[in-house]
Design an enzyme around this catalytic site. Structure first.
Site, PDB file in Angstrom:
ATOM      1  N   GLY A  33      45.745  32.997  30.915  1.00 39.89           N
ATOM      2  CA  GLY A  33      47.461  33.174  31.573  1.00 39.89           C
ATOM      3  C   GLY A  33      48.033  34.474  31.322  1.00 39.89           C
ATOM      4  O   GLY A  33      47.266  35.557  31.526  1.00 39.89           O
ATOM      5  N   TYR A  34      49.236  34.539  31.635  1.00 37.69           N
ATOM      6  CA  TYR A  34      49.839  35.768  31.840  1.00 37.69           C
ATOM      7  C   TYR A  34      49.218  36.464  33.161  1.00 37.69           C
ATOM      8  O   TYR A  34      48.875  37.626  32.966  1.00 37.69           O
ATOM      9  CB  TYR A  34      49.859  36.715  30.479  1.00 37.69           C
ATOM     10  CG  TYR A  34      51.309  37.415  30.345  1.00 37.69           C
ATOM     11  CD1 TYR A  34      52.221  36.807  30.040  1.00 37.69           C
ATOM     12  CD2 TYR A  34      51.426  38.646  30.907  1.00 37.69           C
ATOM     13  CE1 TYR A  34      53.511  37.121  29.892  1.00 37.69           C
ATOM     14  CE2 TYR A  34      52.300  39.338  30.808  1.00 37.69           C
ATOM     15  CZ  TYR A  34      53.656  38.624  30.190  1.00 37.69           C
ATOM     16  OH  TYR A  34      54.921  38.992  30.319  1.00 37.69           O
ATOM     17  N   GLY A  38      44.795  40.620  38.991  1.00 37.34           N
ATOM     18  CA  GLY A  38      43.077  40.420  39.012  1.00 37.34           C
ATOM     19  C   GLY A  38      43.051  38.964  39.059  1.00 37.34           C
ATOM     20  O   GLY A  38      42.107  38.396  39.792  1.00 37.34           O
ATOM     21  N   HIS A  39      43.750  38.125  38.513  1.00 36.05           N
ATOM     22  CA  HIS A  39      43.604  36.598  38.451  1.00 36.05           C
ATOM     23  C   HIS A  39      43.956  36.313  39.887  1.00 36.05           C
ATOM     24  O   HIS A  39      43.226  35.308  40.462  1.00 36.05           O
ATOM     25  CB  HIS A  39      44.451  36.184  37.717  1.00 36.05           C
ATOM     26  CG  HIS A  39      44.700  36.520  36.150  1.00 36.05           C
ATOM     27  ND1 HIS A  39      45.609  36.968  35.357  1.00 36.05           N
ATOM     28  CD2 HIS A  39      43.393  36.265  35.179  1.00 36.05           C
ATOM     29  CE1 HIS A  39      45.155  37.139  34.246  1.00 36.05           C
ATOM     30  NE2 HIS A  39      43.929  36.612  34.077  1.00 36.05           N
ATOM     31  N   GLN A  63      37.659  32.503  20.327  1.00 37.31           N
ATOM     32  CA  GLN A  63      37.197  34.062  20.854  1.00 37.31           C
ATOM     33  C   GLN A  63      37.869  35.434  20.128  1.00 37.31           C
ATOM     34  O   GLN A  63      37.310  36.493  20.486  1.00 37.31           O
ATOM     35  CB  GLN A  63      37.190  34.202  22.183  1.00 37.31           C
ATOM     36  CG  GLN A  63      38.434  34.265  23.106  1.00 37.31           C
ATOM     37  CD  GLN A  63      38.215  34.088  24.509  1.00 37.31           C
ATOM     38  OE1 GLN A  63      38.026  33.218  25.224  1.00 37.31           O
ATOM     39  NE2 GLN A  63      38.300  35.485  25.416  1.00 37.31           N
ATOM     40  N   GLN A 155      31.078  39.604  29.478  1.00 40.38           N
ATOM     41  CA  GLN A 155      31.533  38.396  29.596  1.00 40.38           C
ATOM     42  C   GLN A 155      30.632  37.567  30.817  1.00 40.38           C
ATOM     43  O   GLN A 155      30.220  36.330  30.946  1.00 40.38           O
ATOM     44  CB  GLN A 155      33.021  37.978  29.807  1.00 40.38           C
ATOM     45  CG  GLN A 155      33.419  36.668  29.886  1.00 40.38           C
ATOM     46  CD  GLN A 155      34.923  36.601  29.899  1.00 40.38           C
ATOM     47  OE1 GLN A 155      35.396  36.497  28.713  1.00 40.38           O
ATOM     48  NE2 GLN A 155      35.463  36.444  31.269  1.00 40.38           N
ATOM     49  N   VAL A 178      40.181  44.482  40.029  1.00 43.08           N
ATOM     50  CA  VAL A 178      41.316  44.769  40.802  1.00 43.08           C
ATOM     51  C   VAL A 178      42.292  45.641  40.069  1.00 43.08           C
ATOM     52  O   VAL A 178      42.347  45.639  38.722  1.00 43.08           O
ATOM     53  CB  VAL A 178      42.278  43.600  40.898  1.00 43.08           C
ATOM     54  CG1 VAL A 178      43.651  44.020  41.968  1.00 43.08           C
ATOM     55  CG2 VAL A 178      41.507  42.466  42.010  1.00 43.08           C
ATOM     56  N   SER A 188      46.277  41.529  31.172  1.00 34.98           N
ATOM     57  CA  SER A 188      47.398  40.741  30.281  1.00 34.98           C
ATOM     58  C   SER A 188      47.789  41.733  29.235  1.00 34.98           C
ATOM     59  O   SER A 188      48.887  41.975  28.925  1.00 34.98           O
ATOM     60  CB  SER A 188      46.905  39.577  29.920  1.00 34.98           C
ATOM     61  OG  SER A 188      46.653  38.812  30.976  1.00 34.98           O
TER      62      SER A 188
HETATM   63  P1  AMP Z   1      41.557  36.511  31.123  1.00 40.28           P
HETATM   64  O1  AMP Z   1      42.903  35.797  31.328  1.00 40.28           O
HETATM   65  O2  AMP Z   1      41.989  38.100  30.494  1.00 40.28           O
HETATM   66  O3  AMP Z   1      40.837  35.961  30.088  1.00 40.28           O
HETATM   67  O4  AMP Z   1      40.743  37.015  32.185  1.00 40.28           O
HETATM   68  C1  AMP Z   1      40.427  35.508  33.132  1.00 40.28           C
HETATM   69  C2  AMP Z   1      39.454  36.113  34.273  1.00 40.28           C
HETATM   70  O5  AMP Z   1      40.214  37.154  35.181  1.00 40.28           O
HETATM   71  C3  AMP Z   1      38.288  36.727  33.712  1.00 40.28           C
HETATM   72  O6  AMP Z   1      37.245  36.119  34.369  1.00 40.28           O
HETATM   73  C4  AMP Z   1      38.514  38.177  33.863  1.00 40.28           C
HETATM   74  O7  AMP Z   1      37.222  39.096  34.111  1.00 40.28           O
HETATM   75  C5  AMP Z   1      39.361  38.316  35.150  1.00 40.28           C
HETATM   76  N1  AMP Z   1      39.979  39.201  35.152  1.00 40.28           N
HETATM   77  C6  AMP Z   1      40.931  39.777  34.260  1.00 40.28           C
HETATM   78  N2  AMP Z   1      41.354  41.153  34.898  1.00 40.28           N
HETATM   79  C7  AMP Z   1      40.672  41.266  35.948  1.00 40.28           C
HETATM   80  C8  AMP Z   1      40.749  42.596  36.814  1.00 40.28           C
HETATM   81  N3  AMP Z   1      41.720  43.447  36.645  1.00 40.28           N
HETATM   82  N4  AMP Z   1      40.335  42.220  38.130  1.00 40.28           N
HETATM   83  C9  AMP Z   1      39.382  41.271  38.401  1.00 40.28           C
HETATM   84  N5  AMP Z   1      39.208  40.222  37.590  1.00 40.28           N
HETATM   85  C10 AMP Z   1      40.146  40.122  36.244  1.00 40.28           C
END
Ligand code: AMP
Length: 286
Positions: A33-34, A38-39, A63, A155, A178, A188
């Site tokens: 979330g948040y 990138g998301h 985690q 990951q 991104v 986030s």
């Molecule tokens: P998170 O919410 O941080 O657990 O991220 C969820 C998904 O979004 C994971 O697969 C992250 O690798 C991906 N993600 C987070 N930040 C970015 C970013 N800046 N660019 C591309 N993917 C991202």
């Protein structure tokens, strides 16, 4: 508006109906979330490749280490649903802790040589938590494809290997990192940074460009490149410490001499915020 599901049973029924009766393919974007740009990129990739896109939003306690930022991790489900609506997401799965872990799981997933290096060394138990939640989400939603960002490169590798080793019927699709216009990778956790800290956090991205230049001028020794990166980052105010700077091949094996396609991976504390980033060598046209 995307349909909001809180219960595993409900999303499972929804997916079953869409797949079996309507023959639709399903893309899953697992997140905590948040949501940021990138998301959004993950969602866009999923929308291109699938008939339906589901975003899961769950801050997975398993985690986080006990002294980590689980309690203060930013959460805003209403805003996230609006982002999902803007991106044309079909369904959001946002389970409660009770729904995901009615009992504290006793299963433990250890990925030999993968979950105890780099991030795993500094965050013991982290990848067990990641693997358990990803397996659960994949089992609950049963998507055709699942999208993971290269931002969390280790990951991505862990999940790819998990899927391969256990023959899970899903395709893991990697998505490029991104970055904001100034180069900072969206995260986030960037919300924790003060404006001054954010300025210093740019040193991570800048260090990648510096390393590229250094490599292009003929320096290919990994140890030397790591030293240049460390020195550069540590020169910035608010940088409290570096957990690691490593250079590996694309499968996270350490290298002595760097080649195109290798990865620089790092974790740096800026103030009280721990940031991770990584870079594929050969990515910049300098
Ligand atoms: P998170 O919410 O941080 O657990 O991220 C969820 C998904 O979004 C994971 O697969 C992250 O690798 C991906 N993600 C987070 N930040 C970015 C970013 N800046 N660019 C591309 N993917 C991202």
């Amino acid at each position: 508006m995307p349909t909001l599901f809180r219960k595993s049973k409900e999303i499972r029924n929804y997916v079953r109906l869409q797949k079996c009766e309507n023959g639709r393919s399903i893309g899953l974007v697992p997140t905590m979330g948040y949501l940021h740009d990138g998301h959004r990129e993950l969602i866009r990739q999923s929308k291109i490749q699938n008939d339906l896109t589901i975003v899961s939003i769950y801050v997975n306690p398993l985690q986080f280490g006990k002294d980590e930022d689980f309690g203060r991790y930013p959460r805003d489900l209403e805003r996230d649903i609006l982002v999902c609506e803007e991106e044309g997401v079909d369904a959001v799965f946002a389970p409660s802790d009770e729904e995901m872990y009615p009992e504290s799981p006793v299963v433990n997933i250890h990925m030999e040589g993968l979950s105890d290096i780099l991030e795993g060394k500094f965050r013991p138990g982290h990848f067990n938590g990641v693997c358990v939640v990803v397996l659960k989400l994949l089992n609950i939603v049963q998507p055709d494809r699942a999208y993971f960002g290269e931002k969390d490169y280790q990951q991505l590798k862990v999940v790819q290997r998990l899927v391969k080793d256990l023959s899970l019927p899903v395709e893991i699709v990697p998505v490029r990192t991104v970055r904001d216009t100034d180069g900072l990778a969206f995260s986030s956790r960037n919300t924790y940074l003060s404006p001054e800290e954010r300025e210093s956090a740019l040193s991570l991205y800048k260090s990648f460009l510096l390393a590229e230049k250094f490599i292009k001028s003929g320096n290919t020794q990994a140890d030397l490149i790591k030293e240049v990166i460390r020195d550069f980052i540590l020169r910035h105010p608010h940088v409290r410490k570096i957990d690691y700077v490593e250079i590996t091949d694309e499968d996270l094996r350490p290298v002595q001499e760097v080649r195109e396609g290798d990865r620089i991976l790092l974790a740096v504390w800026v103030g009280n915020t721990r940031l991770i980033d990584n870079w594929r060598i050969g990515n910049a046209n300098l």
